[in-house]
Scaffold this motif. Structure first.
Motif, PDB file in Angstrom:
ATOM      1  N   TYR A  28      34.578 -67.867-115.964  1.00  0.00           N
ATOM      2  CA  TYR A  28      34.517 -66.658-116.784  1.00  0.00           C
ATOM      3  C   TYR A  28      33.800 -65.550-116.020  1.00  0.00           C
ATOM      4  O   TYR A  28      32.721 -65.759-115.459  1.00  0.00           O
ATOM      5  N   GLN A  29      34.406 -64.378-115.980  1.00  0.00           N
ATOM      6  CA  GLN A  29      33.799 -63.199-115.363  1.00  0.00           C
ATOM      7  C   GLN A  29      33.721 -62.114-116.428  1.00  0.00           C
ATOM      8  O   GLN A  29      34.726 -61.814-117.079  1.00  0.00           O
ATOM      9  N   ASN A  41      45.726 -68.283-127.922  1.00  0.00           N
ATOM     10  CA  ASN A  41      45.629 -67.141-128.827  1.00  0.00           C
ATOM     11  C   ASN A  41      44.171 -66.844-129.141  1.00  0.00           C
ATOM     12  O   ASN A  41      43.380 -67.764-129.381  1.00  0.00           O
ATOM     13  N   ILE A  42      43.839 -65.572-129.149  1.00  0.00           N
ATOM     14  CA  ILE A  42      42.500 -65.145-129.526  1.00  0.00           C
ATOM     15  C   ILE A  42      42.553 -64.754-131.001  1.00  0.00           C
ATOM     16  O   ILE A  42      43.262 -63.827-131.379  1.00  0.00           O
ATOM     17  N   ILE A  72      39.048 -64.774-121.413  1.00  0.00           N
ATOM     18  CA  ILE A  72      39.117 -66.177-121.834  1.00  0.00           C
ATOM     19  C   ILE A  72      40.548 -66.690-121.709  1.00  0.00           C
ATOM     20  O   ILE A  72      40.771 -67.815-121.262  1.00  0.00           O
ATOM     21  N   LYS A  73      41.524 -65.874-122.068  1.00  0.00           N
ATOM     22  CA  LYS A  73      42.930 -66.262-121.891  1.00  0.00           C
ATOM     23  C   LYS A  73      43.222 -66.566-120.424  1.00  0.00           C
ATOM     24  O   LYS A  73      43.889 -67.536-120.099  1.00  0.00           O
ATOM     25  N   PHE A  80      38.617 -73.316-131.612  1.00  0.00           N
ATOM     26  CA  PHE A  80      37.210 -73.497-131.281  1.00  0.00           C
ATOM     27  C   PHE A  80      36.583 -72.147-130.927  1.00  0.00           C
ATOM     28  O   PHE A  80      37.270 -71.208-130.551  1.00  0.00           O
ATOM     29  N   PRO A  81      35.245 -72.089-131.042  1.00  0.00           N
ATOM     30  CA  PRO A  81      34.534 -70.861-130.695  1.00  0.00           C
ATOM     31  C   PRO A  81      34.034 -70.914-129.249  1.00  0.00           C
ATOM     32  O   PRO A  81      33.745 -71.981-128.718  1.00  0.00           O
ATOM     33  N   ILE A  82      33.959 -69.755-128.615  1.00  0.00           N
ATOM     34  CA  ILE A  82      33.298 -69.602-127.331  1.00  0.00           C
ATOM     35  C   ILE A  82      32.280 -68.478-127.520  1.00  0.00           C
ATOM     36  O   ILE A  82      32.645 -67.357-127.878  1.00  0.00           O
ATOM     37  N   THR A  83      31.009 -68.799-127.291  1.00  0.00           N
ATOM     38  CA  THR A  83      29.939 -67.833-127.487  1.00  0.00           C
ATOM     39  C   THR A  83      29.702 -67.057-126.195  1.00  0.00           C
ATOM     40  O   THR A  83      29.523 -67.662-125.132  1.00  0.00           O
TER      41      THR A  83
END
Length: 129
Positions: free
Chosen positions: A56-57, A86-87, A98-99, A124-127
């Protein structure tokens, strides 16, 4: 006689026109949310989190400090590939990043139901901190 010829001809034209519609079947694969054997990222869920964090950047537009939780939906396909990313809820521009990260995810061990590989949907969540 002419009416019968037109009637028979109409019947054959109608049969030909609608035969393609009736014979065409599209099989929509079933996506499970709960299966006997869940998909597994190589090395387990902790390795999945490490993979996401490593790749992740922070998007340039969000360098000011966008924080929060991104809700993500993915499908682990029958061959273990990550598809249908999908977001569901975004924070700033984090969703696109994230995609990108999830699209380059290595193949998972696919989920199984009744001894057959099946597509499994995960939400799921990504914080983002």
């Amino acid at each position: 006689m002419r009416k019968i010829t037109i009637l028979v001809l109409s019947f054959f034209i109608g049969t030909l026109a609608f035969s393609n519609v009736l014979d065409t079947t599209v099989e929509i694969p079933v996506q499970y949310e709960s299966v006997e054997v869940k998909p597994l990222f190589p090395g387990g869920i902790s390795e999945f989190m490490k993979f996401v964090m490593k790749n992740y950047q922070v998007p340039e537009e969000d360098e000011g400090g966008a924080t929060g939780t991104v809700q993500v939906s993915i499908v682990i396909d029958v061959d273990g590939s990550v598809t249908q990313i999908n977001i569901l809820k975004d924070v700033g521009n984090a969703g696109n990043e994230i995609k990108r990260v999830l699209a380059k995810c290595p193949k998972w061990t696919p989920g199984r139901q009744k001894g057959t590989n099946v597509a499994v949907m995960y939400n799921f969540p990504i914080t983002i901190k």
